[in-house]
Design an enzyme around this catalytic site. Sequence first.
Site, short mmCIF file in Angstrom:
data_model
loop_
_atom_site.label_atom_id
_atom_site.label_comp_id
_atom_site.label_asym_id
_atom_site.label_seq_id
_atom_site.Cartn_x
_atom_site.Cartn_y
_atom_site.Cartn_z
N LYS A 197 0.87 -1.14 -0.17
CA LYS A 197 -0.20 0.13 -0.03
C LYS A 197 0.84 1.19 0.12
CE LYS A 197 -4.22 -1.67 2.14
NZ LYS A 197 -4.08 -3.23 1.61
N GLU B 87 -3.37 6.93 7.43
CA GLU B 87 -3.69 8.07 6.62
C GLU B 87 -4.95 8.43 7.03
OE1 GLU B 87 -3.87 5.91 2.77
OE2 GLU B 87 -5.95 5.19 3.38
N GLU C 57 -6.76 1.59 -2.65
CA GLU C 57 -5.83 0.38 -3.13
C GLU C 57 -6.06 -0.39 -4.60
OE1 GLU C 57 -5.85 -2.39 0.22
OE2 GLU C 57 -8.03 -3.10 -0.41
N ASN D 103 -6.37 -4.24 -6.04
CA ASN D 103 -6.27 -5.64 -5.72
C ASN D 103 -5.86 -6.19 -7.08
OD1 ASN D 103 -7.08 -5.58 -2.99
ND2 ASN D 103 -9.08 -5.23 -3.53
N PHE E 217 -22.90 -7.46 13.89
CA PHE E 217 -23.44 -7.89 12.29
C PHE E 217 -22.78 -8.96 11.58
CE2 PHE E 217 -23.32 -3.08 13.00
CZ PHE E 217 -25.03 -2.99 12.93
#
Length: 683
Positions: free
Chosen positions: A177, A261, A349, A351, A409
């Site tokens: 990253k 960040e 990002e 992938n 959840f």
Amino acid sequence: MAGLWVGEAALVTAGRRGRRWPQPLLRSAALWTLKHVPHYSRQHLVVSRSLCSVGYDSNEKTFDKILVANRGEIACRVIKTCKKMGIKTVAIHSDVDASSVHVKMADEAVCVGPAPTSKSYLNMDAIMEAIKKTGAQAVHPGYGFLSENKEFAKCLAAADVIFIGPDTHAIQAMGDKIESKLLAKNAKVNTIPGFDGVVKDADEAVRIAREIGYPVMIKASAGGGGKGMRIAWDDEETRDGFRFSSQEAASSFGDDRLLIEKFIDNPRHIEVQVLGDKHGNALWLNERECSIQRRNQKVVEEAPSLFLDSETRRAMGEQAVALAKAVNYSSAGTVEFLVDSKKNFYFLEMNTRLQVEHPVTECITGLDLVQEMIRVAKGYPLRHKQADIPINGWAVECRVYAEDPYKSFGLPSIGRLSQYQEPLHLPGVRVDSGIQPGSDISIYYDPMISKLITYGSDRREALKRMEDALDNYVIRGVTHNIALLREVIINSRFVKGDINTKFLSDVYPDGFKGHQLTENERNQLLAIASSLFVASQLRAHHFQEDENSRVPIVKPQVANWELSVKLHDEVYTVVASISGPTFSVEVDESKLNVTGAWNLASPLLSVNVDGTQRMIQCLSREAGGNMSIQFLGTVVAEGQEICVIEAMKMQNSMTAGKTGKVKSVHCKAGDTVGEGDLLVELE
């Protein structure tokens, strides 16, 4: 019982002239299931004009044999396309996966080790030996596991085996990253303000967070899938986040490096599918809306996004392609963005693999992304130009997990599927799965049951089809999250498109409680439950009538069934009468007519209540008459952390429910614990 329990219990008693039937228990839940369809190849979208446009040219030679270095639904998904392309497949599996669906689907199968992923699906030596043993010419890694591992790609290259994915440079650059953010800046891609180096320790994390300004996002440099990510709003949360994220990153990726960040509050998570070849060509295949998340992991996805206009869509797509070209990207990949309320977007990002939610893109573009990956890996140029990529209709995907949605959840659940049936009889439904009745959901692997996808000519049709598909999905033996999925897609905010990554916590600030019945729905439930009870009683008396019986059976001549139904601790008086397949039920001074086939042997019962069609499920029925049904789909803290559990690679903090002193600890680091196990005692 998992799922949406409309009531703790519904005690139904029947009386006529002082006579009472045994007191059966009627429960209303929110689970969906069906009987497993044994045709494993039926993972395609049953309708969808877009998928019908996919062509498989048998004269276009690619590979003779591909090894699929994965398991579960994604392994089945890859094998399916290989079969259509005339390519033989090799499955790998752990010892506990020997009877899995992906193993049965493949032409060959090789065991690569015991259950733990580090000893099987991440065991590069064993996988390389399987490649050598079977003569596979190429490897498709799926997603997760070794799909973004540059060392694995290097090992394959050294053995002259094709990796069906990007080259090692792209994997390295985009998988890190920190490096990917620098590359994105150089490619003129919008990026989030933050610290571009590696955070050394918790003290430095606090210093950097203060400089950036709270809130901040702490995340694993080599991470993905929501693992190794924490939001911090102050110094204490930053220290805790650094500790949790580094531990989780090391456990999941073997790399504990972190970056920090600025956290963009209330953003949307929108990603762009890209596809590149080895000839310098690259396309963007429109976007996917992935804002419905829990613990930074996606729950519901759709394509396209209701939020984007054509100008923003094009800008995001062009930046995604610019980034792909900056690293000579040659495969399918996904560039993820955070988008604020003003449609400003920032690179999150990339992938470098096939994404879990790729089916929704396939539905609206008509492309088979696995096929495209295989073609590119063989060296063929892309067959399409940017102008050829359409948006045809709308697609929605729900990730069906073996999880308890009433706990944060969705906390992972384990168990064995005693009954399983996918709703493939409905139009516009696709199910990507890798399970069957009897399959185990174990502690060793991701608890995903399937990806349920629906397609329609527009968003409204796709969502209605999803609602019907969830109602018709039969899953028994494990706790699952279908109740939550159903509530999300019918929520008024979701339907309007008013969503962000905090949707679940905003809509359910006290946690998910299940479907809240309206008065009309309550009356429908009472009428359906009463009708089902009477139908079961009549059926029982029918089977007792045996003309050869030595004991005469007295038929109950009941014109009206006077019932007392308990729901949510309230008792309702219900009067039911029957005429053919229709029950007339008086509930709360209103009269409802309930019609159905009343096939009590079926897990699914379609009933009509005054013109409203409802699909219910009879989850269980006991000999004494007790039954449980499903209707409309339906740590705590003073703050001191007392222990941490790692479940399915996610760190879950346990907190004390009240102030007290730790009396004893019944577990130690590394122990495997299950739901309900006693871990810590307080006094």
